[in-house]
Write a protein that holds these residues in place. Structure first.
Motif, PDB file in Angstrom:
ATOM      1  N   ARG A 112       0.813  -1.217   0.000  1.00 41.64           N
ATOM      2  CA  ARG A 112       0.000   0.000   0.000  1.00 41.64           C
ATOM      3  C   ARG A 112       0.849   1.270   0.000  1.00 41.64           C
ATOM      4  NH1 ARG A 112      -5.601  -0.816   0.917  1.00 41.64           N
ATOM      5  NH2 ARG A 112      -6.037  -3.029   1.240  1.00 41.64           N
TER       6      ARG A 112
ATOM      7  N   HIS B  83      -0.971   4.604  -6.061  1.00 43.47           N
ATOM      8  CA  HIS B  83      -2.391   4.506  -6.437  1.00 43.47           C
ATOM      9  C   HIS B  83      -2.800   3.045  -6.220  1.00 43.47           C
ATOM     10  CE1 HIS B  83      -2.251   8.567  -7.999  1.00 43.47           C
ATOM     11  NE2 HIS B  83      -1.228   8.236  -8.763  1.00 43.47           N
ATOM     12  N   TRP B  84      -2.929   2.667  -4.953  1.00 42.71           N
ATOM     13  CA  TRP B  84      -3.099   1.258  -4.626  1.00 42.71           C
ATOM     14  C   TRP B  84      -4.367   0.668  -5.227  1.00 42.71           C
ATOM     15  CZ3 TRP B  84      -6.653  -1.917  -2.331  1.00 42.71           C
ATOM     16  CH2 TRP B  84      -6.203  -3.224  -2.035  1.00 42.71           C
ATOM     17  N   GLU B  85      -5.474   1.377  -5.149  1.00 42.88           N
ATOM     18  CA  GLU B  85      -6.734   0.832  -5.661  1.00 42.88           C
ATOM     19  C   GLU B  85      -6.640   0.528  -7.149  1.00 42.88           C
ATOM     20  OE1 GLU B  85     -10.593  -0.640  -5.097  1.00 42.88           O
ATOM     21  OE2 GLU B  85      -9.222   0.146  -3.569  1.00 42.88           O
ATOM     22  N   ARG B  86      -6.005   1.412  -7.900  1.00 43.98           N
ATOM     23  CA  ARG B  86      -5.832   1.165  -9.332  1.00 43.98           C
ATOM     24  C   ARG B  86      -4.924  -0.036  -9.566  1.00 43.98           C
ATOM     25  NH1 ARG B  86      -3.697   6.109 -12.780  1.00 43.98           N
ATOM     26  NH2 ARG B  86      -1.658   5.462 -11.951  1.00 43.98           N
TER      27      ARG B  86
ATOM     28  N   HIS C  66      -6.990  -3.222  -8.831  1.00 45.64           N
ATOM     29  CA  HIS C  66      -7.902  -3.557  -9.928  1.00 45.64           C
ATOM     30  C   HIS C  66      -7.130  -4.141 -11.111  1.00 45.64           C
ATOM     31  CE1 HIS C  66     -12.044  -2.110  -9.021  1.00 45.64           C
ATOM     32  NE2 HIS C  66     -11.423  -1.390  -8.108  1.00 45.64           N
TER      33      HIS C  66
ATOM     34  N   ASP D 175     -10.267  -7.568   0.096  1.00 47.83           N
ATOM     35  CA  ASP D 175     -10.213  -6.728  -1.102  1.00 47.83           C
ATOM     36  C   ASP D 175     -10.018  -7.568  -2.352  1.00 47.83           C
ATOM     37  OD1 ASP D 175     -10.500  -4.045  -0.085  1.00 47.83           O
ATOM     38  OD2 ASP D 175      -8.521  -4.275   0.818  1.00 47.83           O
TER      39      ASP D 175
END
Length: 279
Positions: free
Chosen positions: A159, A164-167, A170, A202
């Motif tokens: 993290r 840009h961890w979420e990107r 995904h 997640d």
């Protein structure tokens, strides 16, 4: 009797993610299902509701290419997701016989180590199969540089490293989904999915979305514990001699702060003569 299939799971997930107003259908009253109803997808695809229901329930496993294309258009799938849907409709005899191994050829290892920038080879389940010294140094903040998905979702360093961890999360799951479409029976992908689904809520959430996107080119913002922020251009190349493997190369814009940071990292990194096998 219905039975779960990769095809049915994909159709169900993408149907439930699509809202009626996104396809020009009225949206009023209480709806008992998220997203579109099966009957609505059938109407948009120009097939009978019974036929589409059989597809989702696994009772129809060999739709024609024309029907698959029509269903993809009804679900507003992009080109990659449409190709993925077509692949899920193939039976085992129709699938290309890929290398399906973790061995990285000697010539590829020499190429990887000869690259001045970070470079490494990944398999379908995002296992890191070989890496040069710069790639190893770049990921030195992780407990293990062994599987990109595990590093993103399980290692605490992920993290902070992926700004840009979420990107990144995904992208990671969508890439594994794309690989899964080529080989739904892959034992290794199943192992990684099971492990990460148990270790990370997640990952489990994103895996259920059935997003599909292969590695190609993208810009990444990383943070290394020793040299700081890096704005990296990623390029991924399919290996002709092993089509289930990909060569990944990170590069910096010339004369940029990132190029200078990578040069500092290179000075801190011991030289090697061969790409290290990591599988």
């Amino acid at each position: 009797m219905s039975r779960e299939t990769p095809l049915g799971d994909f159709l169900r997930a993408r149907r439930e993610a699509l809202k009626p107003h996104e396809v020009g259908l009225p949206e009023y009253g209480r709806r008992r299902v998220p997203g579109l109803r099966r009957e609505e997808v059938a109407l948009l695809a120009g097939v009978s509701a019974d036929y589409y229901i059989r597809l989702e329930q696994g009772r129809e496993t060999s739709p024609s290419p024309q029907v698959v294309t029509a269903v993809a258009a009804a679900l507003r799938l992009d080109a990659e997701a449409t190709d993925h849907l077509h692949r899920l409709c193939l039976d085992e005899t129709q699938r290309p016989r890929h290398h399906r191994g973790d061995d990285v050829g000697g010539s590829l290892r020499q190429l990887v180590e000869g690259w001045a920038s970070p470079a490494f080879v990944v398999g379908p389940a995002l296992d890191v199969l070989a890496a040069n010294s710069m790639a190893t140094a770049l990921h030195s903040g992780f407990a293990r540089f062994d599987n990109l998905a595990r590093m993103v979702f399980v290692d605490p360093a992920g993290r902070d490293f992926y700004r840009h961890w979420e990107r990144a999360a995904h992208s990671c799951v969508a890439e594994m989904r794309a690989a899964y479409g080529f080989d739904p029976a892959s034992v290794r992908i199943a192992e990684v999915v099971e492990e990460l689904s148990q270790a990370s809520d997640d990952f489990a959430r994103l895996w259920r979305l059935h997003e599909v996107r292969g590695k190609s080119q993208e810009r990444k913002h990383l943070r290394h514990p020793q040299v700081g922020d890096l704005h990296i251009d990623l390029s991924a190349f399919t290996v002709n001699t092993a089509p289930d493997q990909q060569l990944v190369v990170y590069q910096a814009e010339p004369a940029s702060p990132t190029a200078a940071a990578l040069e500092r990292l290179r000075e801190l990194t011991p030289a090697r003569t061969a790409a290290t096998p990591l599988a």
